[in-house]
Structure formats: structure tokens, C-alpha cells
Scaffold this active site. Structure first.
Site, PDB file in Angstrom:
ATOM      1  N   ASP A  67       0.809  -1.219   0.000  1.00  0.00           N
ATOM      2  CA  ASP A  67       0.000   0.000   0.000  1.00  0.00           C
ATOM      3  C   ASP A  67       0.846   1.275   0.000  1.00  0.00           C
ATOM      4  O   ASP A  67       2.070   1.222   0.180  1.00  0.00           O
ATOM      5  CB  ASP A  67      -0.956   0.005   1.211  1.00  0.00           C
ATOM      6  CG  ASP A  67      -0.285  -0.465   2.498  1.00  0.00           C
ATOM      7  OD1 ASP A  67       0.951  -0.421   2.579  1.00  0.00           O
ATOM      8  OD2 ASP A  67      -1.006  -0.865   3.440  1.00  0.00           O
ATOM      9  N   ASN A 136      -7.974  -3.302  14.082  1.00  0.00           N
ATOM     10  CA  ASN A 136      -9.348  -3.615  13.658  1.00  0.00           C
ATOM     11  C   ASN A 136      -9.390  -4.748  12.633  1.00  0.00           C
ATOM     12  O   ASN A 136     -10.400  -4.976  11.984  1.00  0.00           O
ATOM     13  CB  ASN A 136     -10.032  -2.361  13.091  1.00  0.00           C
ATOM     14  CG  ASN A 136      -9.299  -1.815  11.864  1.00  0.00           C
ATOM     15  OD1 ASN A 136      -8.332  -2.424  11.397  1.00  0.00           O
ATOM     16  ND2 ASN A 136      -9.748  -0.692  11.346  1.00  0.00           N
ATOM     17  N   HIS A 138      -7.453  -4.968   9.902  1.00  0.00           N
ATOM     18  CA  HIS A 138      -7.131  -4.651   8.504  1.00  0.00           C
ATOM     19  C   HIS A 138      -5.831  -5.311   8.077  1.00  0.00           C
ATOM     20  O   HIS A 138      -4.922  -5.512   8.881  1.00  0.00           O
ATOM     21  CB  HIS A 138      -7.170  -3.140   8.216  1.00  0.00           C
ATOM     22  CG  HIS A 138      -6.062  -2.304   8.772  1.00  0.00           C
ATOM     23  ND1 HIS A 138      -6.278  -1.238   9.609  1.00  0.00           N
ATOM     24  CD2 HIS A 138      -4.719  -2.357   8.584  1.00  0.00           C
ATOM     25  CE1 HIS A 138      -5.121  -0.654   9.898  1.00  0.00           C
ATOM     26  NE2 HIS A 138      -4.154  -1.328   9.300  1.00  0.00           N
ATOM     27  N   GLU A 143      -9.805  -2.006   5.092  1.00  0.00           N
ATOM     28  CA  GLU A 143     -10.511  -1.748   6.344  1.00  0.00           C
ATOM     29  C   GLU A 143     -11.737  -2.653   6.475  1.00  0.00           C
ATOM     30  O   GLU A 143     -12.197  -3.226   5.481  1.00  0.00           O
ATOM     31  CB  GLU A 143     -10.957  -0.276   6.376  1.00  0.00           C
ATOM     32  CG  GLU A 143      -9.821   0.740   6.342  1.00  0.00           C
ATOM     33  CD  GLU A 143      -9.136   0.930   7.700  1.00  0.00           C
ATOM     34  OE1 GLU A 143      -9.109  -0.026   8.513  1.00  0.00           O
ATOM     35  OE2 GLU A 143      -8.611   2.033   7.943  1.00  0.00           O
TER      36      GLU A 143
HETATM   37  C1  GLP Z   1      -0.772  -0.063   8.739  1.00  0.00           C
HETATM   38  C2  GLP Z   1      -0.406  -0.726   7.395  1.00  0.00           C
HETATM   39  C3  GLP Z   1      -0.545  -2.216   7.473  1.00  0.00           C
HETATM   40  C4  GLP Z   1       0.068  -2.664   8.798  1.00  0.00           C
HETATM   41  C5  GLP Z   1      -0.817  -2.230   9.920  1.00  0.00           C
HETATM   42  C6  GLP Z   1      -0.234  -2.467  11.313  1.00  0.00           C
HETATM   43  O1  GLP Z   1      -1.749   0.894   8.651  1.00  0.00           O
HETATM   44  N1  GLP Z   1      -1.115  -0.254   6.258  1.00  0.00           N
HETATM   45  O2  GLP Z   1       0.086  -2.820   6.348  1.00  0.00           O
HETATM   46  O3  GLP Z   1       0.184  -4.054   8.827  1.00  0.00           O
HETATM   47  O4  GLP Z   1      -1.271  -0.904   9.765  1.00  0.00           O
HETATM   48  O5  GLP Z   1       0.775  -1.548  11.578  1.00  0.00           O
HETATM   49  P1  GLP Z   1       1.847  -1.774  12.740  1.00  0.00           P
HETATM   50  O6  GLP Z   1       2.725  -2.883  12.267  1.00  0.00           O
HETATM   51  O7  GLP Z   1       2.576  -0.471  12.850  1.00  0.00           O
HETATM   52  O8  GLP Z   1       1.090  -2.132  13.953  1.00  0.00           O
END
Ligand code: GLP
Length: 245
Positions: A67, A136, A138, A143
Site C-alpha cells: 500500500d 481492527n 485490517h 478496512e
Molecule cells: C498499517 C499498514 C498495514 C500494517 C498495519 C499495522 O496501517 N497499512 O500494512 O500491517 O497498519 O501496523 P503496525 O505494524 O505499525 O502495527
């Protein structure tokens, strides 16, 4: 889903690196799907360490990231282009033209989504996709409520996701409202998936993933339908959770 339980973040990162390095050695032309966020940072550090010490080569590897924020320049330190260059690509021998991320500043976003999925398909698909998980549920930036059949698309970020990611920005106002993300169907096409989960803030998500039903309200739940998923989770992420093995 195969669950590997580890002690903490450091052990999760080491284990994930071991697994990934083994795959790269077995198939030097592997197509890797990569993730951003705090979770895979330790994995990338381990890969750099191994590359420096043992010379594991990424010259023939191709990568696709999940992304990117909409509207953010690649040289903005909060962009995922910048993150990947800084956290991994600048420190290993992968050719820049082998590394792909969706373009968050395309003239035509819909065309960009189609282009990205076609690019992945035309280069043979993803062999191993690394994933993190949002609180959540995702995956990528898919989402809750995202249709499971979705290809790469533009999403409006949930306020909770913007809040969670605000720690990387000066203020919540700077966190973009939209992102381009590989869709759930794009992720599910990967031959193999490696999900990394660390910390107490993820234990509710782990509980839902392991014991909840498969529902678009919890995007990661679709992974239960994938034939080859490995989860590496640490003690805090698994606290209070019963593992059926
Ligand atoms: C972000 C990214 C995801 C990631 C997730 C968790 O928003 N778009 O690809 O896996 O949220 O992030 P973190 O690893 O900082 O907890």
C-alpha cells in the site's frame, strides 16, 4: 493456519527473517510481497544484517508492497516509498527497478489500481506475502467492510487507523485520509502468506482471527481460507488466547 509462538518482538523478527532467507535461497528469483508499519521493521533489520554478514543476494528478487498513502511524495519520510528505501532497499543489493509500490500520486487512481494488479500478474504473482495486522483486523489498508473479492483499490482510512498511524507524523492532521492498497483478492492470490503479530495491542485482533468467524467485518479472517498461511506471534499478542494445535 500454522502458528509459530515466539517470546517477543526480537524473536518474531529473527524467526521471520530465517524463514524468508530460506525462501530466497531456495528461489533467488522469488517475488516477495512486503508490508510497512512497525511490525516488519525488525525483520528488515535482520535481513540487512544477514545480507551484510552472509551475503544473501536479492539481485534477482522482485518485491511488491501492499500500500501507499494517497497524495504523498515518494521523498516524504512518511511515505511507504521512503520507508521501504530507508528500512530495507537501500541496504541490500536489490535493483531499484525490481521494487514496486502502488503510486499514491498517479494522475488517474483507478488506472493505477488496475496497473498494479496487472503488473503483479504479469511478473508471475507473489510467492510469499509478508503481512502485519491492524487492531481492527485490517490487512494492507483493507478496512473492515472491504469486500473479500476486492482488487487493488483506493480506500478512505478509518479514524482509528489514522489515530494508530499518527505516531509517525507530527500531528493527526498530517495523516492522509486515503490510501491505495492491494485488495484482499490480490493478497489472497499469493502462494504463501506470512503474518507477523506482536504486542498486547494486537491480542484482541488475534483472538478474533483465531476464534472468530470469517467475515468482511474483520478483513484478516479471510486468511483462514488461504491454503498456506504461517503466523508468527509473540507472547503478548497471544496473551489469554487458546491455541488449537
Ligand atoms: C498499517 C499498514 C498495514 C500494517 C498495519 C499495522 O496501517 N497499512 O500494512 O500491517 O497498519 O501496523 P503496525 O505494524 O505499525 O502495527
Amino acid at each position: 493456519m500454522n502458528i509459530i509462538q515466539v517470546k517477543d518482538y526480537a524473536e518474531m523478527s529473527k524467526k521471520a527473517a530465517e524463514l524468508l532467507i530460506k525462501k530466497v535461497k531456495a528461489n533467488p528469483s522469488i517475488n516477495l510481497g512486503l508490508a510497512t508499519g512497525g511490525t516488519p521493521k525488525g525483520l528488515y533489520k535482520e535481513l540487512i544484517h544477514d545480507h551484510t554478514q552472509n551475503g544473501t543476494s536479492y539481485q534477482k528478487v522482485t518485491t511488491f508492497n501492499l500500500d501507499e498513502y494517497i497524495g504523498m511524495k515518494a521523498n516524504n519520510p512518511n511515505s511507504y516509498h521512503y520507508y521501504m528505501a530507508d528500512a530495507l532497499f537501500n541496504h541490500i543489493d536489490i535493483p531499484a527497478q525490481h521494487t514496486h509500490l502502488p503510486n499514491g500520486r498517479a494522475q488517474n487512481n483507478e488506472q493505477e489500481c488496475i496497473r498494479y494488479d496487472q503488473l503483479i500478474d504479469s511478473l508471475g504473482g507473489i510467492d510469499l506475502q509478508v503481512l502485519g495486522i491492524g487492531q481492527n483486523g485490517h490487512i494492507g489498508f483493507n478496512e473492515p467492510g472491504t469486500p473479500f473479492h476486492s482488487p487493488t483499490h483506493i480506500v478512505k482510512l478509518e479514524e482509528s487507523t489514522r489515530q494508530a498511524n499518527a505516531r509517525y507524523f507530527n500531528s493527526i492532521d498530517e495523516v492522509p485520509t486515503h490510501a491505495i492498497t492491494m485488495g484482499i483478492s490480490s493478497i489472497m492470490k499469493s502462494k504463501e502468506i506470512l503474518l507477523l503479530v506482536s504486542g498486547e495491542s494486537k491480542s484482541e485482533a488475534m483472538q478474533k482471527l483465531l476464534h472468530g468467524e470469517i467475515s468482511e467485518d474483520f478483513p484478516a479472517s479471510i486468511l483462514k481460507n488461504h491454503p498456506c498461511v504461517t503466523i508468527i506471534a509473540d507472547q503478548k499478542a497471544l496473551s489469554g488466547i487458546l491455541i488449537n494445535s
